[in-house]
Design a protein around this motif. Structure first.
Motif, PDB file in Angstrom:
ATOM      1  N   ASN A 124       0.815  -1.219   0.000  1.00 63.23           N
ATOM      2  CA  ASN A 124       0.000   0.000   0.000  1.00 63.23           C
ATOM      3  C   ASN A 124       0.848   1.270   0.000  1.00 63.23           C
ATOM      4  O   ASN A 124       0.343   2.345   0.344  1.00 63.23           O
ATOM      5  N   GLU A 125       2.104   1.146  -0.417  1.00 57.92           N
ATOM      6  CA  GLU A 125       2.993   2.307  -0.402  1.00 57.92           C
ATOM      7  C   GLU A 125       2.463   3.476  -1.246  1.00 57.92           C
ATOM      8  O   GLU A 125       2.544   4.636  -0.808  1.00 57.92           O
ATOM      9  N   PRO A 126       1.903   3.234  -2.435  1.00 63.01           N
ATOM     10  CA  PRO A 126       1.346   4.366  -3.205  1.00 63.01           C
ATOM     11  C   PRO A 126       0.263   5.121  -2.439  1.00 63.01           C
ATOM     12  O   PRO A 126       0.177   6.351  -2.521  1.00 63.01           O
ATOM     13  N   LEU A 127      -0.575   4.400  -1.703  1.00 62.88           N
ATOM     14  CA  LEU A 127      -1.619   5.036  -0.901  1.00 62.88           C
ATOM     15  C   LEU A 127      -1.000   5.883   0.208  1.00 62.88           C
ATOM     16  O   LEU A 127      -1.446   7.015   0.461  1.00 62.88           O
ATOM     17  N   ILE A 128       0.024   5.367   0.864  1.00 71.16           N
ATOM     18  CA  ILE A 128       0.686   6.102   1.948  1.00 71.16           C
ATOM     19  C   ILE A 128       1.342   7.367   1.414  1.00 71.16           C
ATOM     20  O   ILE A 128       1.234   8.447   2.020  1.00 71.16           O
ATOM     21  N   VAL A 129       1.999   7.255   0.263  1.00 68.15           N
ATOM     22  CA  VAL A 129       2.644   8.426  -0.358  1.00 68.15           C
ATOM     23  C   VAL A 129       1.593   9.477  -0.710  1.00 68.15           C
ATOM     24  O   VAL A 129       1.789  10.680  -0.469  1.00 68.15           O
ATOM     25  N   ALA A 130       0.461   9.036  -1.263  1.00 68.60           N
ATOM     26  CA  ALA A 130      -0.608   9.969  -1.626  1.00 68.60           C
ATOM     27  C   ALA A 130      -1.147  10.686  -0.387  1.00 68.60           C
ATOM     28  O   ALA A 130      -1.384  11.902  -0.410  1.00 68.60           O
ATOM     29  N   LYS A 131      -1.339   9.940   0.702  1.00 67.57           N
ATOM     30  CA  LYS A 131      -1.825  10.558   1.941  1.00 67.57           C
ATOM     31  C   LYS A 131      -0.860  11.626   2.433  1.00 67.57           C
ATOM     32  O   LYS A 131      -1.268  12.735   2.827  1.00 67.57           O
ATOM     33  N   LEU A 132       0.425  11.297   2.426  1.00 64.30           N
ATOM     34  CA  LEU A 132       1.435  12.230   2.915  1.00 64.30           C
ATOM     35  C   LEU A 132       1.484  13.481   2.043  1.00 64.30           C
ATOM     36  O   LEU A 132       1.581  14.611   2.547  1.00 64.30           O
ATOM     37  N   CYS A 133       1.396  13.299   0.731  1.00 63.43           N
ATOM     38  CA  CYS A 133       1.349  14.450  -0.183  1.00 63.43           C
ATOM     39  C   CYS A 133       0.135  15.320   0.098  1.00 63.43           C
ATOM     40  O   CYS A 133       0.223  16.558   0.141  1.00 63.43           O
ATOM     41  N   LYS A 134      -1.010  14.700   0.301  1.00 68.48           N
ATOM     42  CA  LYS A 134      -2.237  15.434   0.551  1.00 68.48           C
ATOM     43  C   LYS A 134      -2.145  16.258   1.839  1.00 68.48           C
ATOM     44  O   LYS A 134      -2.622  17.406   1.892  1.00 68.48           O
ATOM     45  N   LEU A 135      -1.553  15.695   2.885  1.00 65.63           N
ATOM     46  CA  LEU A 135      -1.396  16.439   4.137  1.00 65.63           C
ATOM     47  C   LEU A 135      -0.552  17.697   3.916  1.00 65.63           C
ATOM     48  O   LEU A 135      -0.837  18.755   4.491  1.00 65.63           O
ATOM     49  N   LEU A 136       0.478  17.583   3.088  1.00 64.83           N
ATOM     50  CA  LEU A 136       1.330  18.741   2.797  1.00 64.83           C
ATOM     51  C   LEU A 136       0.614  19.719   1.869  1.00 64.83           C
ATOM     52  O   LEU A 136       0.730  20.942   2.033  1.00 64.83           O
ATOM     53  N   TYR A 156       8.720  13.986  -4.599  1.00 62.66           N
ATOM     54  CA  TYR A 156       7.579  14.462  -3.826  1.00 62.66           C
ATOM     55  C   TYR A 156       7.989  15.225  -2.564  1.00 62.66           C
ATOM     56  O   TYR A 156       7.367  16.217  -2.205  1.00 62.66           O
ATOM     57  N   PHE A 157       9.024  14.718  -1.876  1.00 66.19           N
ATOM     58  CA  PHE A 157       9.330  15.214  -0.533  1.00 66.19           C
ATOM     59  C   PHE A 157      10.770  15.701  -0.412  1.00 66.19           C
ATOM     60  O   PHE A 157      11.670  15.169  -1.067  1.00 66.19           O
ATOM     61  N   ARG A 158      10.932  16.669   0.495  1.00 60.46           N
ATOM     62  CA  ARG A 158      12.273  17.139   0.839  1.00 60.46           C
ATOM     63  C   ARG A 158      12.284  17.482   2.328  1.00 60.46           C
ATOM     64  O   ARG A 158      11.384  18.179   2.820  1.00 60.46           O
ATOM     65  N   ILE A 159      13.288  16.989   3.030  1.00 64.25           N
ATOM     66  CA  ILE A 159      13.446  17.310   4.447  1.00 64.25           C
ATOM     67  C   ILE A 159      14.305  18.565   4.563  1.00 64.25           C
ATOM     68  O   ILE A 159      15.407  18.617   4.024  1.00 64.25           O
ATOM     69  N   GLU A 215       8.802  19.046   3.389  1.00 65.15           N
ATOM     70  CA  GLU A 215       8.327  20.014   2.407  1.00 65.15           C
ATOM     71  C   GLU A 215       7.870  19.296   1.141  1.00 65.15           C
ATOM     72  O   GLU A 215       8.471  18.313   0.723  1.00 65.15           O
ATOM     73  N   LEU A 216       6.805  19.810   0.549  1.00 62.02           N
ATOM     74  CA  LEU A 216       6.319  19.274  -0.720  1.00 62.02           C
ATOM     75  C   LEU A 216       7.188  19.812  -1.851  1.00 62.02           C
ATOM     76  O   LEU A 216       7.351  21.013  -2.001  1.00 62.02           O
ATOM     77  N   VAL A 217       7.740  18.923  -2.660  1.00 65.46           N
ATOM     78  CA  VAL A 217       8.628  19.330  -3.751  1.00 65.46           C
ATOM     79  C   VAL A 217       7.830  19.746  -4.980  1.00 65.46           C
ATOM     80  O   VAL A 217       8.124  20.767  -5.617  1.00 65.46           O
TER      81      VAL A 217
END
Length: 413
Positions: A136-148, A185-188, A200-202
């Motif tokens: 379910n990694e794609p779902l988790i990535v989508a959730k994290l993107c949406k929160l940002l 997608y992401f940057r710390i 941060e959302l890339v």
């Protein structure tokens, strides 16, 4: 001047009650009060998860230790923090199969003390958890993107995200194992230390920028061939009634255009009804993204600045009782998405709930073993009691025979 002309227009075209409602909008939305009403079914949904959540807290405490082992007495000292109502020994006895106990030394030359570690059965569950997360990694990535994407600056404190990982089903180590895999997608940003690291959302993903409500309207339009307007599903619980002015307020508020939680809200006045519409949309989307379609209010409160919630944001849950339910179960306020439940059961289950299901199965297996052990012990005790009763009966019979013989001897004498 604008206010006066608007008031005159309202006076000509609306009833006095409508004018009062509009004036309430201009003064303070948070002043609109709706009586809280208990919902037994939604409270029961929270109660149903009580036992496994308690076990999960203990499990988390052990797995976060170096080597994933801990002296039993150290864990006992953390009972209050874990809100554990029994001793650790009693907890282990009630939940066999979770942990193994062994003796070891805390320091060299000290006496061995009991330690606990994950059992082989629990290790198999942890492997299964990794598999489910990977699938379910794609779902988790989508959730994290949406929160940002919903946040004000498209960046959120890493500590806050780690704090809500279990609410949204993120893996325990997602900042180390998941985030670096998706640099597109992401940057710390920031430095190490509490409150100094941010995610941060890339890049903006248009396919992620559609709320559940917008997706539902699009699906309805596709099925019916008629353009559906995005709107909230409002369903007041049985026996719940709003006062007339509040009904008119809700009706007028519902007629406002839906504002996507992914739209830029920087120009909206914090006290405006449009901002209220957007805030409710954010709450709806956050709860929809969560595993169980409910989130404790104190956790939501940590994101006030990120999502531009007002300080009185929790009043929105009672003000919009047809959309949300504010549970007080367990001494903590929990915001629940009403449409997600039928009675006390989830209507649409998140795929990541499979992890919880596997954990509950693990607990149930241990409970069955414990019940079987208790049954065998009761049988042994019952047999012992029957043997004792039989021996006592034989002894009493023998004593009666001896007494009878004495009487017969006396008679013959």
């Amino acid at each position: 001047m604008l206010f006066s002309s608007r008031l005159k227009t309202l006076g000509r075209s609306n009833s006095p009650s409508r004018v009062r409602v509009w004036l309430q909008f201009t003064s303070s939305i948070s002043s609109l009060k709706v009586a809280w009403r208990k919902d037994v079914n939604l409270d029961q949904a929270i109660e149903n998860d009580k036992q496994w959540r308690l076990c999960a807290r203990v499990l988390k405490e052990v797995l976060n230790e170096p080597g994933q082992v801990i002296p039993l007495r150290y864990l006992e000292k953390r009972r209050e923090r874990m809100r554990l109502p029994t001793t650790i020994k009693a907890f282990l006895a009630k939940n066999p199969g979770l942990f193994d106990t062994y003796l070891d030394r805390i320091k060299p030359k000290t006496e061995p003390v009991p330690f606990i570690c994950a059992s082989h059965r629990l290790q198999r569950f942890l492997d299964e958890e990794k598999r489910i997360n990977l699938e379910n990694e794609p779902l988790i990535v989508a959730k994290l993107c949406k929160l940002l994407m919903m946040s004000k600056d498209k960046v959120v404190s890493a500590d806050k995200l780690v704090h809500v990982k279990r609410e949204f089903g993120f893996p325990s180590d997602f900042m180390e194992s998941l985030v670096p895999k998706y640099p597109e997608y992401f940057r710390i940003v920031g430095g190490p230390g509490e409150g100094k690291s941010f995610l941060e959302l890339v890049s903006w993903k248009p396919e992620f920028a559609k709320s559940v409500i917008e997706q539902r309207a699009e699906e309805e339009s596709r099925l019916t061939g008629i353009r559906a307007r995005p709107s909230f599903d409002v369903k007041l619980p049985p026996g719940f009634f709003l006062k007339k002015e509040m009904r008119e307020w809700v009706r007028d508020w519902m007629e406002l255009p839906y504002i996507s939680p992914y739209d830029d809200a920087s120009e909206l006045d914090q006290a405006s009804r449009e901002m209220e519409k957007r805030t409710v949309g954010v709450f709806h989307e956050l709860l929809s993204l969560s595993l169980f379609k409910r989130i404790p209010v104190p956790i939501l409160g940590k994101f006030c600045e990120d999502y531009r919630f007002s300080n009185a944001f929790s009043t929105a849950f009672t003000r919009h009782s047809g959309i949300f339910y504010l549970s007080l179960k367990g001494g903590i306020q929990t915001a629940v998405l009403r449409e997600a439940y039928k009675d006390d059961k989830l209507v649409d289950r998140d795929p990541l709930i499979e992890i919880k299901d596997r954990f509950v199965e693990l607990l149930a297996e241990g409970h069955r073993e414990r019940a079987e052990q208790l049954r065998l012990r009761r049988e042994v005790v019952q047999k012992d009691m029957e043997m004792m009763a039989l021996r006592n009966h034989e002894r009493d019979f023998q004593e009666c025979g001896e007494q009878l013989q004495k009487v017969e001897d006396l008679d013959s004498w």
